[in-house]
Design a protein around this motif. Structure first.
Motif, short mmCIF file in Angstrom:
data_model
loop_
_atom_site.label_atom_id
_atom_site.label_comp_id
_atom_site.label_asym_id
_atom_site.label_seq_id
_atom_site.Cartn_x
_atom_site.Cartn_y
_atom_site.Cartn_z
N ARG A 7 62.51 -116.59 -21.46
CA ARG A 7 62.53 -115.30 -20.78
C ARG A 7 61.95 -114.17 -21.62
NH1 ARG A 7 63.77 -115.99 -15.29
NH2 ARG A 7 65.13 -117.83 -15.14
N GLU A 8 61.70 -114.44 -22.90
CA GLU A 8 61.15 -113.44 -23.82
C GLU A 8 59.91 -114.06 -24.46
OE1 GLU A 8 62.65 -110.40 -24.30
OE2 GLU A 8 64.18 -110.89 -22.81
N THR A 275 50.49 -111.10 -16.37
CA THR A 275 50.87 -111.05 -14.96
C THR A 275 51.60 -112.31 -14.55
OG1 THR A 275 49.01 -109.60 -14.41
CG2 THR A 275 49.99 -110.86 -12.60
N GLU A 278 55.17 -112.28 -16.12
CA GLU A 278 56.07 -111.34 -15.45
C GLU A 278 56.41 -111.77 -14.04
OE1 GLU A 278 53.97 -107.68 -16.02
OE2 GLU A 278 54.73 -107.43 -18.08
N ASN A 279 55.46 -112.37 -13.34
CA ASN A 279 55.74 -112.86 -11.99
C ASN A 279 56.70 -114.04 -12.00
OD1 ASN A 279 54.14 -110.95 -10.76
ND2 ASN A 279 52.37 -112.28 -10.48
N MET A 280 56.84 -114.69 -13.14
CA MET A 280 57.83 -115.77 -13.28
C MET A 280 59.22 -115.24 -13.61
SD MET A 280 55.53 -118.52 -15.42
CE MET A 280 56.82 -119.78 -15.49
N GLY A 281 59.31 -113.93 -13.79
CA GLY A 281 60.61 -113.33 -14.10
C GLY A 281 60.91 -113.22 -15.58
N ALA A 282 59.91 -113.46 -16.42
CA ALA A 282 60.07 -113.33 -17.86
C ALA A 282 59.49 -112.00 -18.32
CB ALA A 282 59.40 -114.49 -18.58
N ARG A 283 59.72 -111.67 -19.59
CA ARG A 283 59.24 -110.42 -20.17
C ARG A 283 58.28 -110.71 -21.30
NH1 ARG A 283 60.78 -106.65 -24.21
NH2 ARG A 283 62.41 -108.04 -24.98
#
Length: 302
Positions: A7-8, A275, A278-283
């Motif tokens: 996620r990071e 992109t 981020e579209n996968m929900g990660a940062r």
């Protein structure tokens, strides 16, 4: 290691590489100024790490010229853009044999030097990261072998550790990971280590998902890994790496294309990777968070 989405995520941009791509796209940077400018643009687009080779400014052919490395390093450090600098240490281990009946003498293009010379630009420039290609392999062309013997890797890895530069282990197959773990066990490299899984590079590990997961499952749980593949699979591997718990690498070293028929610039590949992440929900994390994650010493900008 367990399969758990990261996620990071940090993005590495491989800016120019050492392949013969300089005449296939006008966007492949050649001169130190062009390489630094492309790296800075990639950092502004979201790359926390820039991985740099150097080239002869006139011919575009790969080079080991210390002055070129110094200029790239200084230009990046003198900019107002914060980024983690990762210099290659893969040059100087290339053998091109003669034909199958007369392998010796070796042919033009062979470039074999000692460990100290292979690391000289790292000692001079002191990047935060440098690469360590952790094995020998047949590399694309019929008679070209990339050579990195256990003795050479022990010497180079020890020098990098002593310099305080974190090696990024480049693993092109499972055996390379096996030996990387041995280098850590022997105290040559510090743990936890940093590894780049280099997928789909002929003739290392193919980039099918079964092989990729075999590589991921051989990375120790406390290590940090990134992964990439070549050409049209570059962006698919952004998603695959994140899903497998890793970080990502994109850039013109590995892929020249943004879309079918559209040549890419490095910043565009980084932007597209961001992109996807981020579209996968990660940062997407920045260079200072990468330093904290990997225990790096910030050397620039001041």
């Amino acid at each position: 290691m367990p399969l758990s989405m990261n996620r990071e995520v940090f993005i590495t941009c491989a800016v120019t590489g050492s392949g013969g791509t300089q005449d296939r796209s006008p966007h492949v940077p050649r001169s130190p100024e062009q390489i630094a400018e492309s790296a800075i643009a990639a950092a502004k687009a979201g790359a926390a790490v820039v991985h740099c080779h150097v080239r002869d400014p006139e011919t575009g052919k790969p080079s080991r010229n210390l002055e070129y490395y110094r200029e790239v390093t200084e230009r990046i450090r003198d900019s107002d853009t914060d980024v983690v600098l990762n210099l290659t240490a893969g040059m100087g281990g290339d053998i091109i044999f003669g034909d199958v009946e007369n392998p010796f003498p070796v042919q033009e293009g062979t470039d074999m030097i000692g460990a100290t010379e292979r690391v000289a630009h790292v000692a001079e420039c002191l990047p935060e990261i440098c690469t360590l290609d952790c094995g020998t392999m047949n590399f694309a062309e019929a008679d070209y072998v990339m050579t990195n013997t256990p003795g050479m890797l022990t010497a180079m890895g020890g020098m990098m550790t002593k310099l305080g530069v974190k090696p990024e282990i480049e693993a092109f197959d499972t055996g390379h990971l096996w030996y990387a773990k041995q280098l850590v066990k022997d105290g040559v490299l510090d743990s936890p280590a940093l590894v780049q899984l280099c997928m789909g590079v002929p003739w290392g590990a193919p980039d099918d998902l079964n092989t990729f997961m075999a590589m991921v499952n051989n990375v120790p749980e406390d290590w940090t890994f990134s992964a990439f593949s070549l050409g049209r699979n570059q962006m698919a591997y952004v998603a695959a790496a994140v899903l497998a718990g890793g970080n990502v690498r994109v850039g013109l070293e590995d892929n020249l294309w943004l879309d079918k028929g559209v040549l890419a610039e490095n910043w565009q590949l980084v932007e597209r990777a961001g992109t996807i992440i981020e579209n996968m929900g990660a940062r997407v994390i920045g260079p200072q968070e990468v330093r904290e994650k990997l225990g790096l010493t910030k050397r620039a900008p001041k």
